[in-house]
Motif scaffolding. Structure first.
Motif, mmCIF file in Angstrom:
data_model
loop_
_atom_site.group_PDB
_atom_site.id
_atom_site.type_symbol
_atom_site.label_atom_id
_atom_site.label_comp_id
_atom_site.label_asym_id
_atom_site.label_seq_id
_atom_site.Cartn_x
_atom_site.Cartn_y
_atom_site.Cartn_z
ATOM 1 N N CYS A 164 0.848 -1.195 0.000
ATOM 2 C CA CYS A 164 0.000 0.000 0.000
ATOM 3 C C CYS A 164 0.889 1.254 0.000
ATOM 4 N N LYS A 165 0.259 2.404 -0.228
ATOM 5 C CA LYS A 165 1.037 3.620 -0.442
ATOM 6 C C LYS A 165 0.950 4.567 0.749
ATOM 7 N N HIS A 166 1.980 5.392 0.866
ATOM 8 C CA HIS A 166 2.073 6.394 1.923
ATOM 9 C C HIS A 166 1.100 7.538 1.640
ATOM 10 N N ARG A 167 0.420 8.006 2.692
ATOM 11 C CA ARG A 167 -0.492 9.148 2.573
ATOM 12 C C ARG A 167 -0.002 10.275 3.462
ATOM 13 N N CYS A 168 0.236 11.439 2.873
ATOM 14 C CA CYS A 168 0.650 12.613 3.652
ATOM 15 C C CYS A 168 -0.597 13.439 3.957
ATOM 16 N N THR A 169 -1.274 13.094 5.036
ATOM 17 C CA THR A 169 -2.484 13.798 5.448
ATOM 18 C C THR A 169 -2.113 14.943 6.398
ATOM 19 N N ASP A 170 -3.114 15.768 6.734
ATOM 20 C CA ASP A 170 -2.879 16.838 7.713
ATOM 21 C C ASP A 170 -2.469 16.251 9.063
ATOM 22 N N ALA A 171 -3.110 15.132 9.433
ATOM 23 C CA ALA A 171 -2.763 14.488 10.705
ATOM 24 C C ALA A 171 -1.322 13.985 10.673
ATOM 25 N N ALA A 172 -0.902 13.441 9.528
ATOM 26 C CA ALA A 172 0.474 12.952 9.407
ATOM 27 C C ALA A 172 1.477 14.097 9.501
ATOM 28 N N MET A 173 1.172 15.224 8.842
ATOM 29 C CA MET A 173 2.096 16.364 8.886
ATOM 30 C C MET A 173 2.191 16.937 10.301
ATOM 31 N N ASN A 174 1.058 17.023 11.005
ATOM 32 C CA ASN A 174 1.101 17.516 12.381
ATOM 33 C C ASN A 174 1.922 16.582 13.271
ATOM 34 N N TYR A 175 1.746 15.282 13.061
ATOM 35 C CA TYR A 175 2.522 14.300 13.840
ATOM 36 C C TYR A 175 4.015 14.454 13.552
ATOM 37 N N LEU A 176 4.383 14.576 12.278
ATOM 38 C CA LEU A 176 5.799 14.701 11.918
ATOM 39 C C LEU A 176 6.387 16.009 12.428
ATOM 40 N N LYS A 177 5.600 17.092 12.380
ATOM 41 C CA LYS A 177 6.097 18.369 12.905
ATOM 42 C C LYS A 177 6.352 18.283 14.412
ATOM 43 N N ALA A 178 5.428 17.624 15.125
ATOM 44 C CA ALA A 178 5.626 17.448 16.567
ATOM 45 C C ALA A 178 6.878 16.629 16.846
ATOM 46 N N GLU A 179 7.135 15.618 16.017
ATOM 47 C CA GLU A 179 8.321 14.791 16.214
ATOM 48 C C GLU A 179 9.594 15.559 15.878
ATOM 49 N N VAL A 180 9.541 16.445 14.891
ATOM 50 C CA VAL A 180 10.699 17.292 14.583
ATOM 51 C C VAL A 180 11.000 18.223 15.765
ATOM 52 N N MET A 181 9.956 18.796 16.357
ATOM 53 C CA MET A 181 10.144 19.646 17.535
ATOM 54 C C MET A 181 10.766 18.861 18.673
ATOM 55 N N GLU A 182 10.268 17.640 18.907
ATOM 56 C CA GLU A 182 10.822 16.808 19.969
ATOM 57 C C GLU A 182 12.287 16.465 19.697
ATOM 58 N N MET A 183 12.619 16.200 18.440
ATOM 59 C CA MET A 183 13.999 15.885 18.081
ATOM 60 C C MET A 183 14.926 17.068 18.396
ATOM 61 N N CYS A 184 14.480 18.272 18.050
ATOM 62 C CA CYS A 184 15.305 19.457 18.318
ATOM 63 C C CYS A 184 15.426 19.712 19.817
ATOM 64 N N HIS A 185 14.344 19.479 20.576
ATOM 65 C CA HIS A 185 14.418 19.653 22.027
ATOM 66 C C HIS A 185 15.448 18.702 22.630
ATOM 67 N N SER A 186 15.407 17.441 22.211
ATOM 68 C CA SER A 186 16.314 16.450 22.786
ATOM 69 C C SER A 186 17.759 16.716 22.397
ATOM 70 N N GLU A 187 17.984 17.337 21.228
ATOM 71 C CA GLU A 187 19.337 17.616 20.769
ATOM 72 C C GLU A 187 19.828 18.995 21.195
ATOM 73 N N GLY A 188 18.979 19.771 21.885
ATOM 74 C CA GLY A 188 19.387 21.104 22.327
ATOM 75 C C GLY A 188 19.534 22.102 21.207
ATOM 76 N N LEU A 189 18.697 21.991 20.177
ATOM 77 C CA LEU A 189 18.761 22.885 19.022
ATOM 78 C C LEU A 189 17.669 23.947 19.116
ATOM 79 N N TYR A 190 17.843 25.024 18.360
ATOM 80 C CA TYR A 190 16.823 26.065 18.315
ATOM 81 C C TYR A 190 15.553 25.511 17.667
ATOM 82 N N GLN A 191 14.393 25.946 18.173
ATOM 83 C CA GLN A 191 13.147 25.429 17.619
ATOM 84 C C GLN A 191 12.004 26.412 17.846
#
Length: 540
Positions: A164-191
């Protein structure tokens, strides 16, 4: 601040993606840049790796998988998805982010959030405008080649199945954005907060329109500049940029919505409110531009808030009684703004020259350190006065208070991190339990004990997960399972709060660092003054 962008592609040639990542391309036409001999020019610095390709070339592996499952054969099919994580340019010098570390983060992000997809992960050290912002490209085949665990944004059985194929929905983008924020927090980067929009929303289309327009304008102005003629216009503005400027000008003067509408109407812009949303119609358009496409500063809530503030300031000015000081000195004293906490980015620690000489430093270092100490002494005394300290004791008290504020902010941040970790642990068990529902329903359908035993052995892994999740729910006293989407929204809200607390903690930590620098320099200055005074008395 890391940002996340998504681009879907219908290009059937997967090799073009790798070619774009490894060779230079024109930023306007997106065509490869060629040298004098007509050959492609490799990028000077990048890191690239492939995932789930079994040692094959990315393009070949993708085409082989597409043929195997009979997918991505039509012209209109989305063949690949391109995600870009762009880090803040300050992360390199301030937080030690390197190209190699960014590549590692990109590979980890891809494995965790795009499992089962063939992928290319490539990191470049610079952006379009030579802003030195490290950014990671993640290109995935839209087809999934393996069954994967259920992720929070998945709401269909096909979202986790192979073939099956990947779907980039609004829910998926919000989830990925939250994970990017968490990644920057854990690495001590600006966010920054990626989940609540932006003050000015600039799409890729507008961004490139501005870039191309500016390049064309510079080309037209070049002959005039060569003839020492000052061009009338040097900065290109898109239609949306002009509209934003017009709206801001009207907002700076208006105190009511009617006045705001009339000021815009003078410029030929009609503002309309429909179902609680604002839209703006310019004379050259038949369809209005919604506030959502301009940015959060132009929606109904922000506009009404600004108008209320303008009205309050106007009322205060009308009610104020003008007073005229008796002297110019009093007038200056009354209008002089108070500076309680200015930035002291230029203050650096003074060097202990005697200690450095004892370590073997030579005359050249002593000369440099003397000049450095004089500059930092002047900067320290200026900062000392700007902070409003009258004695070293006040500086100590301010440092103690700033350190306490930092620790309080850190404690709040840790509490939010613990809450997010608990919610994510609940989410993992909930998704595991939801994912095993077909197996649990199938067990209920078995008629005999022998059939149930055989069925459990056949689906043993599913029942191990379900029983583990059930033990977790029982241990935490959870009798009613929360909705998966509601739980994800709670995690996103906590992530936004954590981002605010994270930036607040960084600011308070920087203030403590500045005060510590000022205190260290003041202590060093005060230690030297007695010896200098004693030397002067001896000379007398």
């Amino acid at each position: 601040m890391a940002i996340l962008k998504h681009i879907s592609s219908k290009n059937a040639d997967y090799g073009d993606a790798e070619k774009y990542l490894t060779f230079e391309h024109d930023e306007f036409t997106m065509k490869p840049t060629l040298d004098a001999d007509g050959r492609l020019i490799p990028r000077t610095d990048y890191r690239i790796s492939s995932l789930n390709c079994n040692g094959e070339d990315f393009a070949i592996a993708c085409m082989r998988s597409n043929l195997r499952y009979g997918k991505n054969q039509k012209r209109e099919d989305v063949k690949s998805h391109h995600y870009i994580i762009s880090f803040d340019p300050r992360d390199g010098p301030d937080n030690g982010l390197t190209v190699d570390r960014a590549q590692e983060l990109g590979e980890k992000f891809c494995r965790e959030h795009f499992p089962g997809h063939q992928a290319l992960v490539c990191t470049h050290p610079d952006g379009h405008n030579h802003t030195e912002n490290i950014h990671v490209h993640i290109v995935i085949n839209s087809l999934r080649i393996a069954e994967v665990p259920m992720l929070p944004h998945m709401d269909r059985p096909a979202d986790r199945k192979a073939g099956c194929k990947h779907r980039c929905t609004d829910a998926a983008m919000n989830y990925l954005k939250a994970e990017v924020m968490e990644m920057c927090h854990s690495e001590g980067l600006y966010q920054i907060d990626l989940l609540n929009g932006s003050k000015e929303r600039v799409t890729d289309r507008e961004y490139w329109a501005q870039k191309k327009g500016q390049a064309a304008l510079d080309e037209r102005n070049a002959p005039m500049i060569a003839d020492s003629i000052t061009p009338r216009t040097t900065k290109f503005e898109t239609d949306k940029a002009k509209l934003r400027r017009t709206i801001r000008a009207a907002l700076s003067e208006a105190t009511s919505f009617d006045e705001f509408s009339s000021l815009l109407l003078r410029e030929g812009v009609t503002v309309k409110e429909s179902r609680g949303r604002l839209s703006y119609l310019t004379p050259d358009r038949a369809k209005p531009i919604t506030a959502r496409k301009l940015g959060d500063d132009f929606d109904r809530t922000a506009v009404l808030s600004t108008l209320e503030q303008n009205a309050a300031r106007a009322a205060e000015k009308a009610a104020a009684i003008p007073e005229y000081p008796a002297s110019i000195k009093e007038r200056l004293q009354r209008t002089k703004p108070a500076k309680n906490a200015p930035k002291n980015d230029g203050v650096q620690r003074m060097v202990d020259i005697a200690a450095k000489k004892a370590e073997g430093k030579g005359r050249g270092y002593e000369k440099w350190a003397t000049m450095h100490n004089l500059k930092q002494m002047a900067a320290t005394l200026a900062a000392y006065q700007q902070y409003g300290f009258s004695s070293p004791e006040e500086l100590d008290e301010a440092l103690t208070a700033a350190h306490a504020d930092m620790q309080e902010s850190l404690a709040g941040l840790k509490a939010l991190e613990a809450a997010i970790a608990d919610k994510k642990e609940l989410q993992r068990n909930l998704l595991s339990y939801i994912g095993t529902k077909p197996a649990r329903d199938g067990l209920k359908a078995q008629k005999s004990e022998k059939a149930r035993k055989a069925y459990r052995e056949q689906h043993q892994s599913d029942f191990i997960l379900a029983e583990s999740a059930a033990r977790y729910f029982k241990a935490h006293g959870i009798t009613k399972l929360p909705a998966s989407k509601a739980l994800q929204r709670e995690i996103e809200q906590l992530t936004v709060q954590k981002n605010t607390g994270y930036n607040d903690y960084r600011e308070k930590r920087e203030r403590v660092r500045q005060l510590q620098t000022v205190k260290g320099n003041i202590d060093q200055i005060l230690r030297r003054e007695p010896s200098q005074q004693k030397k002067q008395e001896q000379e007398r």
